[in-house]
Design a protein around this motif. Structure first.
Motif, PDB file in Angstrom:
ATOM      1  N   GLN A 234      -5.359   5.551  -2.301  1.00 29.55           N
ATOM      2  CA  GLN A 234      -3.730   4.385  -2.249  1.00 29.55           C
ATOM      3  C   GLN A 234      -3.646   4.112  -3.608  1.00 29.55           C
ATOM      4  OE1 GLN A 234      -4.834   2.312   1.129  1.00 29.55           O
ATOM      5  NE2 GLN A 234      -6.751   0.924   0.641  1.00 29.55           N
TER       6      GLN A 234
ATOM      7  N   THR B   4       0.928  11.294  -2.832  1.00 27.36           N
ATOM      8  CA  THR B   4       1.025  12.631  -1.976  1.00 27.36           C
ATOM      9  C   THR B   4       0.709  13.234  -2.861  1.00 27.36           C
ATOM     10  OG1 THR B   4       3.028  12.062  -3.108  1.00 27.36           O
ATOM     11  CG2 THR B   4       3.351  11.410  -0.457  1.00 27.36           C
TER      12      THR B   4
ATOM     13  N   GLU C   5      10.280  11.680  -3.473  1.00 27.31           N
ATOM     14  CA  GLU C   5       8.558  10.107  -3.352  1.00 27.31           C
ATOM     15  C   GLU C   5       9.399  10.062  -5.099  1.00 27.31           C
ATOM     16  OE1 GLU C   5       5.465  13.234  -2.169  1.00 27.31           O
ATOM     17  OE2 GLU C   5       6.262  14.148  -4.372  1.00 27.31           O
TER      18      GLU C   5
ATOM     19  N   ARG D  24       0.792  -1.454  -0.003  1.00 29.23           N
ATOM     20  CA  ARG D  24      -0.101   0.527  -0.152  1.00 29.23           C
ATOM     21  C   ARG D  24       0.619   1.626   0.144  1.00 29.23           C
ATOM     22  NH1 ARG D  24      -5.375  -0.152   1.964  1.00 29.23           N
ATOM     23  NH2 ARG D  24      -4.538  -2.274   3.288  1.00 29.23           N
ATOM     24  N   GLN D  25       0.365   2.314  -1.189  1.00 32.47           N
ATOM     25  CA  GLN D  25       0.990   3.590  -1.024  1.00 32.47           C
ATOM     26  C   GLN D  25      -0.275   5.034  -1.108  1.00 32.47           C
ATOM     27  OE1 GLN D  25       4.082   3.789  -0.789  1.00 32.47           O
ATOM     28  NE2 GLN D  25       5.413   1.358  -0.581  1.00 32.47           N
TER      29      GLN D  25
ATOM     30  N   PHE E 268       4.467   9.958  -5.252  1.00 35.99           N
ATOM     31  CA  PHE E 268       3.930   8.671  -3.621  1.00 35.99           C
ATOM     32  C   PHE E 268       5.236   8.901  -2.697  1.00 35.99           C
ATOM     33  CE2 PHE E 268       3.774   5.067  -6.609  1.00 35.99           C
ATOM     34  CZ  PHE E 268       5.217   4.096  -6.107  1.00 35.99           C
ATOM     35  N   ARG E 269       5.339   8.333  -1.376  1.00 36.14           N
ATOM     36  CA  ARG E 269       6.596   8.443  -1.064  1.00 36.14           C
ATOM     37  C   ARG E 269       7.881   7.387  -1.350  1.00 36.14           C
ATOM     38  NH1 ARG E 269       8.596   7.096   3.956  1.00 36.14           N
ATOM     39  NH2 ARG E 269       6.934   6.004   4.254  1.00 36.14           N
ATOM     40  N   ARG E 270       8.693   7.736  -1.202  1.00 37.04           N
ATOM     41  CA  ARG E 270       9.539   6.830  -1.401  1.00 37.04           C
ATOM     42  C   ARG E 270      10.707   5.999  -0.291  1.00 37.04           C
ATOM     43  NH1 ARG E 270      15.291   5.544  -2.568  1.00 37.04           N
ATOM     44  NH2 ARG E 270      16.203   7.669  -1.509  1.00 37.04           N
ATOM     45  N   ASP E 271       9.539   4.916  -0.425  1.00 35.03           N
ATOM     46  CA  ASP E 271      10.389   4.040   0.275  1.00 35.03           C
ATOM     47  C   ASP E 271      11.152   2.724   0.597  1.00 35.03           C
ATOM     48  OD1 ASP E 271       8.219   2.033  -0.378  1.00 35.03           O
ATOM     49  OD2 ASP E 271       6.984   2.558   1.679  1.00 35.03           O
TER      50      ASP E 271
END
Length: 222
Positions: A91, A17, A66, A13-14, A31-34
């Motif tokens: 999402q 943003t 991101e 799930r992302q 979306f935020r880069r993780d």
């Protein structure tokens, strides 16, 4: 015959943003880069876990905060109209990055049409544009995504080809026409990204002009 099957990577799930329409019917969603990734890699994206995901190239630098995805709306598609309507806080479900469409620091030509510029823009934003020539083909002048930034940074090594409209500093015609008019191609790697017909046409043209098959790396957009 073995009954084992290759397990699909999980979709995580992302949270969206940002979602910007950068050209009519063309969006960049963020979306935020993780996770870590290599420029040129792809991810699978879905809006839920019930429908099959689609594959998209990452369109951002690998050190940015991101992850961005460039896509155009398919009117008869299931996923892209829904992605286009998303707002921050909604999402997506995204796989880990994968793929072998990878460039390094050696000189190369990047050849793209339409949204096929996405992996090259990721490479550019990741600092791999030195010694590179980018050729981008589109039908309309408003489809040269990220052109101001690319033109400023790459200068004469950024070539715009437009088959449907004309403008100064833009080659009048398709990418294949531009390549046909070049007498001698350099001995470098050639990366091609676009729809299947374009990729095959450009690959065959490069081979006709003396480029070794091993020097051609292709990514097909559906």
């Amino acid at each position: 015959m073995s009954g084992s099957t290759k397990k699909e990577p999980p979709l995580l799930r992302q949270i969206i943003t940002n979602n910007v329409e950068i050209s009519p019917g063309v969006h960049v969603i963020s979306f935020r880069r993780d996770f870590e990734f290599l420029p040129g890699q792809v991810v699978k994206i879905g809006i839920d876990t019930d429908h099959p995901p689609r594959i998209y190239s990452i369109c951002s630098g690998n050190q940015e905060d991101e992850v961005r995805i460039l896509f155009n709306i398919k009117d008869d598609g299931f996923l892209t109209p829904k992605m286009a309507a998303m707002i921050p806080g909604d999402q997506l479900f995204v796989s880990e990055p994968y793929g072998s469409f990878l460039d390094h620091k050696e000189p190369a030509w990047w050849i793209a049409t339409g949204t096929g510029i996405a992996p090259f823009y990721s490479m550019f934003r990741s600092g791999l544009n030195e010694g590179k020539k980018l050729i981008h083909g589109v039908r309309q002048l408003n489809q040269f995504y990220f052109e101001d930034e690319l033109d400023w940074a790459m200068g004469n090594n950024y070539v715009r080809c437009c088959s449907g409209e004309q403008s100064c500093d833009v080659f009048p015609g398709r990418v294949s026409k531009y390549l046909t008019e070049i007498n001698q191609l350099p001995d470098v790697n050639y990366f091609i990204c676009g729809k299947a017909l374009m990729v095959v046409e450009v690959r065959d043209l490069l081979i006709e002009k003396g480029v070794n098959y091993e020097n051609i790396i292709a990514e097909i957009y559906f």
